[in-house]
Write an enzyme that holds these catalytic residues in place. Structure first.
Site, PDB file in Angstrom:
ATOM      1  N   ARG A  93       0.852  -1.193   0.000  1.00 15.93           N
ATOM      2  CA  ARG A  93       0.000   0.000   0.000  1.00 15.93           C
ATOM      3  C   ARG A  93       0.884   1.238   0.000  1.00 15.93           C
ATOM      4  O   ARG A  93       1.965   1.224   0.582  1.00 15.93           O
ATOM      5  CB  ARG A  93      -0.893   0.035   1.243  1.00 15.93           C
ATOM      6  CG  ARG A  93      -1.966  -1.016   1.236  1.00 15.93           C
ATOM      7  CD  ARG A  93      -2.580  -1.176   2.624  1.00 15.93           C
ATOM      8  NE  ARG A  93      -3.564  -2.228   2.631  1.00 15.93           N
ATOM      9  CZ  ARG A  93      -3.287  -3.524   2.761  1.00 15.93           C
ATOM     10  NH1 ARG A  93      -2.044  -3.919   2.908  1.00 15.93           N
ATOM     11  NH2 ARG A  93      -4.248  -4.418   2.744  1.00 15.93           N
ATOM     12  N   LEU A  94       0.387   2.299  -0.634  1.00 22.11           N
ATOM     13  CA  LEU A  94       1.043   3.599  -0.597  1.00 22.11           C
ATOM     14  C   LEU A  94      -0.072   4.631  -0.718  1.00 22.11           C
ATOM     15  O   LEU A  94      -0.874   4.559  -1.646  1.00 22.11           O
ATOM     16  CB  LEU A  94       2.046   3.753  -1.738  1.00 22.11           C
ATOM     17  CG  LEU A  94       2.923   5.007  -1.690  1.00 22.11           C
ATOM     18  CD1 LEU A  94       4.275   4.732  -2.332  1.00 22.11           C
ATOM     19  CD2 LEU A  94       2.288   6.203  -2.337  1.00 22.11           C
ATOM     20  N   VAL A  96      -1.273   8.947   0.278  1.00 27.04           N
ATOM     21  CA  VAL A  96      -0.942  10.299   0.725  1.00 27.04           C
ATOM     22  C   VAL A  96      -2.235  10.990   1.140  1.00 27.04           C
ATOM     23  O   VAL A  96      -3.218  10.975   0.390  1.00 27.04           O
ATOM     24  CB  VAL A  96      -0.229  11.098  -0.389  1.00 27.04           C
ATOM     25  CG1 VAL A  96       0.015  12.546   0.036  1.00 27.04           C
ATOM     26  CG2 VAL A  96       1.084  10.424  -0.777  1.00 27.04           C
ATOM     27  N   GLY A 102      -0.252  16.225  -4.291  1.00 24.81           N
ATOM     28  CA  GLY A 102       0.233  17.208  -5.253  1.00 24.81           C
ATOM     29  C   GLY A 102       1.542  17.858  -4.866  1.00 24.81           C
ATOM     30  O   GLY A 102       1.951  18.852  -5.471  1.00 24.81           O
ATOM     31  N   GLY A 106       4.178  11.290  -2.635  1.00 23.69           N
ATOM     32  CA  GLY A 106       4.085   9.903  -3.107  1.00 23.69           C
ATOM     33  C   GLY A 106       5.422   9.438  -3.681  1.00 23.69           C
ATOM     34  O   GLY A 106       5.890   8.346  -3.389  1.00 23.69           O
ATOM     35  N   TYR A 140       2.983   4.465 -10.873  1.00 21.83           N
ATOM     36  CA  TYR A 140       4.099   3.521 -10.833  1.00 21.83           C
ATOM     37  C   TYR A 140       4.824   3.436 -12.177  1.00 21.83           C
ATOM     38  O   TYR A 140       6.050   3.388 -12.220  1.00 21.83           O
ATOM     39  CB  TYR A 140       3.620   2.146 -10.371  1.00 21.83           C
ATOM     40  CG  TYR A 140       3.224   2.140  -8.914  1.00 21.83           C
ATOM     41  CD1 TYR A 140       4.161   2.377  -7.913  1.00 21.83           C
ATOM     42  CD2 TYR A 140       1.900   1.933  -8.534  1.00 21.83           C
ATOM     43  CE1 TYR A 140       3.803   2.401  -6.581  1.00 21.83           C
ATOM     44  CE2 TYR A 140       1.533   1.954  -7.200  1.00 21.83           C
ATOM     45  CZ  TYR A 140       2.485   2.193  -6.233  1.00 21.83           C
ATOM     46  OH  TYR A 140       2.121   2.219  -4.906  1.00 21.83           O
ATOM     47  N   HIS A 142       5.099   5.801 -14.320  1.00 26.39           N
ATOM     48  CA  HIS A 142       5.873   7.038 -14.412  1.00 26.39           C
ATOM     49  C   HIS A 142       7.220   6.885 -13.689  1.00 26.39           C
ATOM     50  O   HIS A 142       8.212   7.521 -14.063  1.00 26.39           O
ATOM     51  CB  HIS A 142       5.075   8.209 -13.817  1.00 26.39           C
ATOM     52  CG  HIS A 142       5.838   9.487 -13.749  1.00 26.39           C
ATOM     53  ND1 HIS A 142       6.083  10.282 -14.850  1.00 26.39           N
ATOM     54  CD2 HIS A 142       6.436  10.112 -12.706  1.00 26.39           C
ATOM     55  CE1 HIS A 142       6.792  11.332 -14.490  1.00 26.39           C
ATOM     56  NE2 HIS A 142       7.016  11.264 -13.196  1.00 26.39           N
TER      57      HIS A 142
END
Length: 166
Positions: A93-94, A96, A102, A106, A140, A142
């Protein structure tokens, strides 16, 4: 002034009730399940704490896993010994908090997970994640994760090209 963060292991001193990333399952996990999973040694949960307000700005979980070599693309296999399974770190899990979205937190959490994986005394060849939705998959990808295996949105980041920051 941009917020500064301390990334640390989740503990009882962290106030989780106010955390809201916009995905109820991720919010609920942090509030209700993360500590139990840590006690059971199912994973480790790391939190980003705003050093000014002490608010939880984000979190991620890491655990050890293994994936069958048959699931990997051939170009990744060339760099690995021919064992039946490849040791990986699973980024479960990740998330923000909406207040901190923004602001590249992350990416900072992901970078921290990569560095922890590289520093681990338990060797891992890659980080694996199963993205929850298209937006997560795009995040991910990216950051150089590659699709692999039979599951939708299952991604891998080989660590062979990363170096440990000291």
């Amino acid at each position: 002034m941009s917020p500064q963060y301390s990334i640390e292991l989740l503990g009882s001193k962290h106030h989780r009730a106010a955390f809201s990333c916009g995905i109820e399952a991720l919010d609920r996990y942090l509030r209700e399940q993360a500590s139990q999973d840590m006690r059971r040694r199912a994973n480790s949960c790391f939190v980003a704490v705003d050093t000014v307000t002490s608010a939880l700005a984000g979190y991620y979980t890491l655990s050890a896993a293994g994936i069958p070599c048959t699931d990997l693309p051939e170009h990744l296999l060339k760099k690995l010994p021919r064992y039946p399974f490849v040791p990986v770190a699973l980024l479960g899990r990740l998330a923000v908090d909406k207040t901190f979205q923004g602001k590249n937190l992350g990416a900072a959490l992901l970078g921290n997970a990569i560095q922890r994986s590289l520093r681990s005394e338990v060797a891992v060849a890659a980080i694996v994640v199963i993205a929850k939705n298209e937006q997560a998959e795009s995040f991910y990808r990216h950051h150089d994760f590659l699709l692999f295996g039979n599951l939708p949105r299952q991604l891998i980041l080989p660590l062979s090209s990363y170096r440990l920051n000291t």
